[in-house]
Write an enzyme that holds these catalytic residues in place. Structure first.
Site, PDB file in Angstrom:
ATOM      1  N   ASP A 257      48.234  38.485  24.771  1.00  0.00           N
ATOM      2  CA  ASP A 257      49.317  39.391  25.945  1.00  0.00           C
ATOM      3  C   ASP A 257      50.790  38.772  25.905  1.00  0.00           C
ATOM      4  O   ASP A 257      50.419  37.835  26.599  1.00  0.00           O
ATOM      5  CB  ASP A 257      48.693  39.864  26.644  1.00  0.00           C
ATOM      6  CG  ASP A 257      49.754  41.370  27.144  1.00  0.00           C
ATOM      7  OD1 ASP A 257      49.342  42.056  26.468  1.00  0.00           O
ATOM      8  OD2 ASP A 257      50.256  40.855  27.868  1.00  0.00           O
TER       9      ASP A 257
ATOM     10  N   TYR B  30      58.413  37.968  28.013  1.00  0.00           N
ATOM     11  CA  TYR B  30      58.374  36.539  28.811  1.00  0.00           C
ATOM     12  C   TYR B  30      58.349  35.042  27.943  1.00  0.00           C
ATOM     13  O   TYR B  30      58.502  34.287  28.778  1.00  0.00           O
ATOM     14  CB  TYR B  30      56.771  36.657  28.535  1.00  0.00           C
ATOM     15  CG  TYR B  30      55.838  37.761  28.864  1.00  0.00           C
ATOM     16  CD1 TYR B  30      56.194  38.171  29.954  1.00  0.00           C
ATOM     17  CD2 TYR B  30      54.216  37.719  28.199  1.00  0.00           C
ATOM     18  CE1 TYR B  30      55.697  39.219  30.333  1.00  0.00           C
ATOM     19  CE2 TYR B  30      53.773  38.655  28.675  1.00  0.00           C
ATOM     20  CZ  TYR B  30      54.262  39.528  29.476  1.00  0.00           C
ATOM     21  OH  TYR B  30      53.359  41.002  30.236  1.00  0.00           O
TER      22      TYR B  30
ATOM     23  N   LEU C 244      44.195  39.017  38.662  1.00  0.00           N
ATOM     24  CA  LEU C 244      44.096  38.076  39.760  1.00  0.00           C
ATOM     25  C   LEU C 244      45.525  38.323  40.790  1.00  0.00           C
ATOM     26  O   LEU C 244      45.611  37.163  41.603  1.00  0.00           O
ATOM     27  CB  LEU C 244      43.779  36.565  39.616  1.00  0.00           C
ATOM     28  CG  LEU C 244      42.929  36.177  38.107  1.00  0.00           C
ATOM     29  CD1 LEU C 244      42.695  35.064  37.762  1.00  0.00           C
ATOM     30  CD2 LEU C 244      41.757  37.027  38.669  1.00  0.00           C
TER      31      LEU C 244
HETATM   32  P1  A2P Z   1      46.666  28.625  36.241  1.00  0.00           P
HETATM   33  O1  A2P Z   1      47.414  28.849  35.163  1.00  0.00           O
HETATM   34  O2  A2P Z   1      47.533  27.129  36.966  1.00  0.00           O
HETATM   35  O3  A2P Z   1      45.603  28.335  36.222  1.00  0.00           O
HETATM   36  P2  A2P Z   1      47.422  36.468  36.793  1.00  0.00           P
HETATM   37  O4  A2P Z   1      46.237  36.332  35.951  1.00  0.00           O
HETATM   38  O5  A2P Z   1      47.012  37.671  38.081  1.00  0.00           O
HETATM   39  O6  A2P Z   1      49.020  36.694  36.729  1.00  0.00           O
HETATM   40  O7  A2P Z   1      46.728  35.513  37.821  1.00  0.00           O
HETATM   41  C1  A2P Z   1      47.746  34.158  37.141  1.00  0.00           C
HETATM   42  C2  A2P Z   1      47.152  32.776  38.154  1.00  0.00           C
HETATM   43  O8  A2P Z   1      46.059  32.796  38.310  1.00  0.00           O
HETATM   44  C3  A2P Z   1      47.869  32.003  38.040  1.00  0.00           C
HETATM   45  O9  A2P Z   1      48.547  31.155  39.401  1.00  0.00           O
HETATM   46  C4  A2P Z   1      47.238  31.173  38.003  1.00  0.00           C
HETATM   47  O10 A2P Z   1      47.119  29.646  37.548  1.00  0.00           O
HETATM   48  C5  A2P Z   1      45.478  31.275  38.212  1.00  0.00           C
HETATM   49  N1  A2P Z   1      44.444  30.772  38.023  1.00  0.00           N
HETATM   50  C6  A2P Z   1      43.777  31.610  36.380  1.00  0.00           C
HETATM   51  N2  A2P Z   1      42.293  31.359  36.428  1.00  0.00           N
HETATM   52  C7  A2P Z   1      42.536  30.637  37.856  1.00  0.00           C
HETATM   53  C8  A2P Z   1      40.910  31.061  38.396  1.00  0.00           C
HETATM   54  N3  A2P Z   1      39.987  30.525  37.235  1.00  0.00           N
HETATM   55  N4  A2P Z   1      41.304  29.871  39.504  1.00  0.00           N
HETATM   56  C9  A2P Z   1      41.953  29.658  40.083  1.00  0.00           C
HETATM   57  N5  A2P Z   1      43.521  29.936  39.539  1.00  0.00           N
HETATM   58  C10 A2P Z   1      43.946  30.777  38.828  1.00  0.00           C
END
Ligand code: A2P
Length: 283
Positions: free
Chosen positions: A48, A53, A199
């Site tokens: 996506d 972006y 997340l």
């Molecule tokens: P990173 O890209 O450094 O892994 P969302 O999907 O709600 O937008 O959230 C994205 C955020 O969550 C990013 O800051 C990403 O950081 C972080 N993130 C994604 N997967 C995980 C995970 N499994 N554990 C911890 N942080 C995560």
């Protein structure tokens, strides 16, 4: 859903893999190319992106270099807020396709219903955009068309002139933010709900109730969120640039949340903030 390649079926019969790899806030360049490749290597088949972006080039490069055939992938992009209206939409679509380096797109979305540049005539601008979307769809340039951040009144306005209904609405759907009114309306119209920020853009990790659930199930908070999203019937779009986390976020098919916990997570009202109001935001 049993694996990353299991699909939801859209209203027009097109199949869409049940977890999409999110790229919002993924910087253009090597980081984006390598994270999209890592996602495809981990088994994701749905990517996506959006013109807004500013990473379509890198997404396209990763797709070209990943070694998986184009037809096995599902690629979404979105119309930028400055490009509403028939003519601009057509030109913007060609720009997106050029940046992605693709012959066709799987899903094209109107990113926001009411951008500031069109605020005094957003209905008319969306009607023109949707006419362009319908033509692109009928010409086979896109396999499915939809919307993002639309609420009920935006969809109703669109439907006054639409001949093809949107197949997807991508919204902020995460623990404590379930946008019930818009979501119920979409369900009643067979519009699939895609969940961005599953997340909470990374804010979920501080929420004590989620830490408790992670202990209870012996899974990470990210996995609980993505599982929750699937059990709610959403199509989650988790973003990460870290290969281990990309893999972790895909390992959500071997456990199940109890119904009471699904409700508990939905009820964590505003724990990672609410969706912004598309009619008052400033871009
Ligand atoms: P990173 O890209 O450094 O892994 P969302 O999907 O709600 O937008 O959230 C994205 C955020 O969550 C990013 O800051 C990403 O950081 C972080 N993130 C994604 N997967 C995980 C995970 N499994 N554990 C911890 N942080 C995560």
């Amino acid at each position: 859903m049993k694996s990353l390649t299991d699909c939801y079926k859209l209203a027009n019969g097109v199949e869409i893999p049940c977890i999409g790899f999110g790229t919002w806030q993924t910087p253009d360049g090597d980081v984006c190319v390598s994270s999209v490749k890592a996602a495809i290597a981990a088994g994701y088949r749905h990517i996506d992106t959006a013109e807004m972006y500013e990473n379509e080039d890198s997404v396209g490069k990763a797709i070209k270099e990943c070694g998986v055939s184009r037809k096995e992938l599902f690629v979404t992009s979105k119309l930028n807020n400055t490009e509403h209206g028939y003519e601009k939409t057509m030109a913007a679509f060609e720009g997106t396709m050029e940046k992605l380096g693709l012959e066709y797109l799987d899903l094209f979305l109107i990113h926001w219903p009411n951008p500031i540049a069109f605020r005094d005539h957003w209905q008319e601008a969306n009607a023109g955009t949707w006419k362009a979307f319908e033509e692109l769809y009928k010409a086979g340039r896109v396999r499915a068309i939809g919307i993002s951040n639309f609420r009920q009144h935006h969809i109703e306005a669109l439907m006054e002139t639409a001949t093809v209904l949107p197949m997807v609405n991508q919204m902020k759907l995460c623990p404590g933010e379930t946008q019930e009114e818009a979501a119920d309306y979409c369900r009643s119209r067979n519009i699939l709900l895609e969940a961005y920020s599953p997340l909470g853009t990374g804010q979920i990790f501080q929420v004590p109730e989620m830490q408790e659930l992670a202990r209870k199930y012996g899974r990470s908070i990210a996995q609980i969120c993505i599982r929750w999203s699937l059990q709610r019937g959403y199509l989650p779009l988790p973003k990460s640039v870290n290969p281990a986390r990309i893999q972790e976020n895909a390992n959500v098919f071997d456990f199940e949340l109890e119904a009471s916990d699904v409700q508990l997570i939905a009820d964590l009202k505003g724990c990672v903030g609410y969706a912004s109001d598309p009619d008052t935001r400033t871009f």
